[in-house]
Design a protein around this motif. Structure first.
Motif, mmCIF file in Angstrom:
data_model
loop_
_atom_site.group_PDB
_atom_site.id
_atom_site.type_symbol
_atom_site.label_atom_id
_atom_site.label_comp_id
_atom_site.label_asym_id
_atom_site.label_seq_id
_atom_site.Cartn_x
_atom_site.Cartn_y
_atom_site.Cartn_z
ATOM 1 N N LEU A 121 0.831 -1.198 0.000
ATOM 2 C CA LEU A 121 0.000 0.000 0.000
ATOM 3 C C LEU A 121 0.874 1.259 0.000
ATOM 4 O O LEU A 121 0.591 2.234 -0.705
ATOM 5 C CB LEU A 121 -0.926 -0.007 1.213
ATOM 6 C CG LEU A 121 -1.978 1.107 1.270
ATOM 7 C CD1 LEU A 121 -2.887 1.054 0.047
ATOM 8 C CD2 LEU A 121 -2.800 0.981 2.552
ATOM 9 N N GLY A 122 1.949 1.230 0.777
ATOM 10 C CA GLY A 122 2.871 2.357 0.779
ATOM 11 C C GLY A 122 3.524 2.570 -0.562
ATOM 12 O O GLY A 122 3.708 3.706 -1.014
ATOM 13 N N PHE A 123 3.887 1.497 -1.208
ATOM 14 C CA PHE A 123 4.497 1.603 -2.544
ATOM 15 C C PHE A 123 3.515 2.206 -3.536
ATOM 16 O O PHE A 123 3.899 3.032 -4.374
ATOM 17 C CB PHE A 123 4.961 0.226 -3.012
ATOM 18 C CG PHE A 123 5.623 0.244 -4.359
ATOM 19 C CD1 PHE A 123 6.947 0.622 -4.481
ATOM 20 C CD2 PHE A 123 4.941 -0.111 -5.507
ATOM 21 C CE1 PHE A 123 7.583 0.650 -5.713
ATOM 22 C CE2 PHE A 123 5.545 -0.090 -6.740
ATOM 23 C CZ PHE A 123 6.876 0.288 -6.846
ATOM 24 N N VAL A 124 2.241 1.821 -3.453
ATOM 25 C CA VAL A 124 1.226 2.409 -4.329
ATOM 26 C C VAL A 124 1.150 3.912 -4.085
ATOM 27 O O VAL A 124 1.024 4.712 -5.024
ATOM 28 C CB VAL A 124 -0.144 1.739 -4.091
ATOM 29 C CG1 VAL A 124 -1.243 2.489 -4.839
ATOM 30 C CG2 VAL A 124 -0.109 0.284 -4.534
ATOM 31 N N ASN A 145 11.370 5.278 3.490
ATOM 32 C CA ASN A 145 11.264 5.307 2.039
ATOM 33 C C ASN A 145 9.863 5.665 1.574
ATOM 34 O O ASN A 145 9.671 6.036 0.413
ATOM 35 C CB ASN A 145 11.683 3.956 1.461
ATOM 36 C CG ASN A 145 13.152 3.696 1.686
ATOM 37 O OD1 ASN A 145 13.994 4.090 0.902
ATOM 38 N ND2 ASN A 145 13.482 3.051 2.799
ATOM 39 N N TYR A 146 8.876 5.548 2.446
ATOM 40 C CA TYR A 146 7.531 5.986 2.121
ATOM 41 C C TYR A 146 7.289 7.426 2.554
ATOM 42 O O TYR A 146 6.439 8.117 2.003
ATOM 43 C CB TYR A 146 6.494 5.071 2.782
ATOM 44 C CG TYR A 146 6.596 3.639 2.327
ATOM 45 C CD1 TYR A 146 6.799 3.326 0.992
ATOM 46 C CD2 TYR A 146 6.500 2.590 3.238
ATOM 47 C CE1 TYR A 146 6.900 2.007 0.570
ATOM 48 C CE2 TYR A 146 6.595 1.272 2.824
ATOM 49 C CZ TYR A 146 6.789 0.982 1.496
ATOM 50 O OH TYR A 146 6.889 -0.311 1.082
ATOM 51 N N LEU A 147 8.013 7.894 3.549
ATOM 52 C CA LEU A 147 7.812 9.240 4.065
ATOM 53 C C LEU A 147 8.689 10.281 3.367
ATOM 54 O O LEU A 147 8.311 11.447 3.280
ATOM 55 C CB LEU A 147 8.090 9.257 5.578
ATOM 56 C CG LEU A 147 7.205 8.328 6.413
ATOM 57 C CD1 LEU A 147 7.627 8.365 7.871
ATOM 58 C CD2 LEU A 147 5.735 8.712 6.282
ATOM 59 N N GLY A 163 -0.387 2.783 4.792
ATOM 60 C CA GLY A 163 0.554 1.673 4.712
ATOM 61 C C GLY A 163 1.416 1.566 5.945
ATOM 62 O O GLY A 163 1.704 0.467 6.424
ATOM 63 N N VAL A 164 1.852 2.720 6.489
ATOM 64 C CA VAL A 164 2.652 2.715 7.714
ATOM 65 C C VAL A 164 1.857 2.116 8.864
ATOM 66 O O VAL A 164 2.355 1.285 9.632
ATOM 67 C CB VAL A 164 3.112 4.150 8.061
ATOM 68 C CG1 VAL A 164 3.745 4.191 9.440
ATOM 69 C CG2 VAL A 164 4.094 4.658 7.022
ATOM 70 N N VAL A 165 0.600 2.542 9.024
ATOM 71 C CA VAL A 165 -0.233 2.045 10.123
ATOM 72 C C VAL A 165 -0.451 0.539 10.001
ATOM 73 O O VAL A 165 -0.351 -0.204 10.980
ATOM 74 C CB VAL A 165 -1.585 2.788 10.145
ATOM 75 C CG1 VAL A 165 -2.539 2.130 11.138
ATOM 76 C CG2 VAL A 165 -1.369 4.257 10.515
ATOM 77 N N ILE A 166 -0.749 0.069 8.800
ATOM 78 C CA ILE A 166 -0.982 -1.361 8.611
ATOM 79 C C ILE A 166 0.279 -2.169 8.906
ATOM 80 O O ILE A 166 0.237 -3.190 9.592
ATOM 81 C CB ILE A 166 -1.465 -1.637 7.173
ATOM 82 C CG1 ILE A 166 -2.876 -1.066 6.966
ATOM 83 C CG2 ILE A 166 -1.458 -3.142 6.875
ATOM 84 C CD1 ILE A 166 -3.380 -1.161 5.547
ATOM 85 N N ALA A 167 1.415 -1.696 8.424
ATOM 86 C CA ALA A 167 2.672 -2.421 8.627
ATOM 87 C C ALA A 167 3.052 -2.490 10.102
ATOM 88 O O ALA A 167 3.659 -3.457 10.557
ATOM 89 C CB ALA A 167 3.791 -1.768 7.827
ATOM 90 N N ARG A 168 2.713 -1.436 10.882
ATOM 91 C CA ARG A 168 3.098 -1.386 12.293
ATOM 92 C C ARG A 168 1.914 -1.621 13.211
ATOM 93 O O ARG A 168 1.999 -1.334 14.406
ATOM 94 C CB ARG A 168 3.711 -0.024 12.623
ATOM 95 C CG ARG A 168 4.807 0.448 11.701
ATOM 96 C CD ARG A 168 5.870 -0.591 11.426
ATOM 97 N NE ARG A 168 6.411 -1.188 12.621
ATOM 98 C CZ ARG A 168 7.225 -2.236 12.625
ATOM 99 N NH1 ARG A 168 7.588 -2.806 11.486
ATOM 100 N NH2 ARG A 168 7.670 -2.727 13.758
ATOM 101 N N TRP A 169 0.800 -2.175 12.722
ATOM 102 C CA TRP A 169 -0.434 -2.254 13.503
ATOM 103 C C TRP A 169 -0.257 -3.029 14.799
ATOM 104 O O TRP A 169 -0.742 -2.650 15.851
ATOM 105 C CB TRP A 169 -1.539 -2.892 12.664
ATOM 106 C CG TRP A 169 -2.850 -3.022 13.408
ATOM 107 C CD1 TRP A 169 -3.449 -4.153 13.841
ATOM 108 C CD2 TRP A 169 -3.708 -1.943 13.808
ATOM 109 N NE1 TRP A 169 -4.627 -3.874 14.478
ATOM 110 C CE2 TRP A 169 -4.812 -2.516 14.474
ATOM 111 C CE3 TRP A 169 -3.645 -0.558 13.670
ATOM 112 C CZ2 TRP A 169 -5.855 -1.740 15.001
ATOM 113 C CZ3 TRP A 169 -4.680 0.206 14.200
ATOM 114 C CH2 TRP A 169 -5.762 -0.384 14.844
ATOM 115 N N GLN A 170 0.460 -4.139 14.754
ATOM 116 C CA GLN A 170 0.647 -4.960 15.946
ATOM 117 C C GLN A 170 1.400 -4.184 17.019
ATOM 118 O O GLN A 170 1.064 -4.246 18.201
ATOM 119 C CB GLN A 170 1.393 -6.249 15.602
ATOM 120 C CG GLN A 170 1.474 -7.234 16.767
ATOM 121 C CD GLN A 170 2.095 -8.561 16.341
ATOM 122 O OE1 GLN A 170 2.404 -8.757 15.171
ATOM 123 N NE2 GLN A 170 2.275 -9.460 17.281
#
Length: 315
Positions: A140-143, A267-269, A300-307
């Protein structure tokens, strides 16, 4: 996962997020500074200049704080590997590539770095397992990065504007950064200023020797391709002192505290910061897709770090 690697407690709290945002600002500014520096200096000169200036700043800090460089051979092997893979080679590849490809295309190619880290960390870093949630967040971040850079950057992949060799150069820099993040996480635990000073010094010496060889072979053309004005000179100074010297200290601090996968979120920010910087400094207008991209990137950041976010939230 590699046998014999003890689990390491990774922290991803407010302090780590603060370091991450600082690194985004420092590294995100480097693309603009490189572009301005290239108006007068060759890619090798830009690379050597930023490394030697950054190393000089950090060596002064070492003297002021009375810290000493370690003497172990194994530690200096680590320093040398980081100097080549994490500094000298990617810095040159980016400078060389930016001379002939659009910045949007550079952003797309550099976004490959988290995918490199994602795979390598799964095998070489304790607690950094690859799972569907992290993969979905990175995709999602890459998109979001693709939306931010715009359709013209994608079209450049097959257009005359982009050089295949320049694309491969920037892609190679992204891979180098991914490998360097893993190497740094598995390296010796040292003071970040000590590590950064040693790494930048070695990288600066290596590239500086290459610059001297170029000058010896072609004269001033080995370092300059135009008269040095105030803007390129100041840009190179800032590139060395801030985006290289200070950023390297922050980098080693962050990768030791939070791990390479967390670090790869920059790299996304960074593309977001580059757009904001262009609007504030160069008075560029933000296109509507920039705000859409920002939403995708942050999602994408939130999903990747959700846990991790759930573990820190109150019960």
């Amino acid at each position: 996962m590699t046998a014999g690697v003890a689990p390491v407690l990774l922290r991803q709290g407010p302090a780590e997020w603060g370091l991450l945002l600082a690194l985004v600002a420092l590294w995100g500014s480097s693309f603009m500074l490189v572009r301005v520096s290239l108006d007068a200096f060759t890619p090798v000169a830009v690379t050597a200049g930023r490394l030697l200036i950054g190393a000089g700043v950090l060596l002064l800090v070492l003297l002021a704080t009375r810290r000493r460089l370690p003497l172990g051979a194994r530690t200096w092997v680590f320093f040398t590997v980081m100097a080549v893979v994490g500094n000298a080679l990617p810095f040159f590849l980016i400078a060389w590539g930016q001379a002939s490809i659009p910045s949007g295309l550079t952003g797309i190619l550099m976004a490959v770095m988290p995918l490199v880290v994602l795979v390598l960390a799964h095998f070489f870093v304790a607690g950094e397992h690859l799972n569907a949630r992290r993969l979905a967040g990175f995709v999602l971040g890459f998109v979001g990065v693709v939306v931010l850079t715009g359709p013209e950057a994608v079209a450049a992949l097959v257009g005359r504007e982009a050089s295949l060799l320049s694309q491969l150069a920037v892609l190679g820099a992204a891979v180098c950064y991914g490998v360097a993040a893993i190497v740094a996480r598995r390296g010796p635990v040292l003071n970040p200023v000590v590590t950064a000073a040693a790494v930048l010094s070695i990288a600066g010496i290596l590239v500086g020797l290459g610059l001297l060889a170029g000058i010896a072979g072609s004269g001033a053309a080995g370092a300059l391709h135009a008269q040095v004005g105030l803007a390129p000179g100041l840009a190179l100074a800032a590139l060395g002192a801030l985006s290289t010297g200070l950023a390297t200290v922050v980098y080693f601090s962050l990768v030791a505290r939070a791990g390479p996968t967390f670090l790869s979120l920059i790299n996304y920010l960074i593309p977001v910061w580059a757009v904001v910087l262009g609007a504030l400094v160069l008075h560029e207008r933000l296109p509507p897709r920039a705000f859409a991209a920002l939403g995708l990137i942050l999602a994408g950041v939130v999903i990747a770090r959700w846990q991790s976010l759930r573990r820190r939230s109150p019960a």
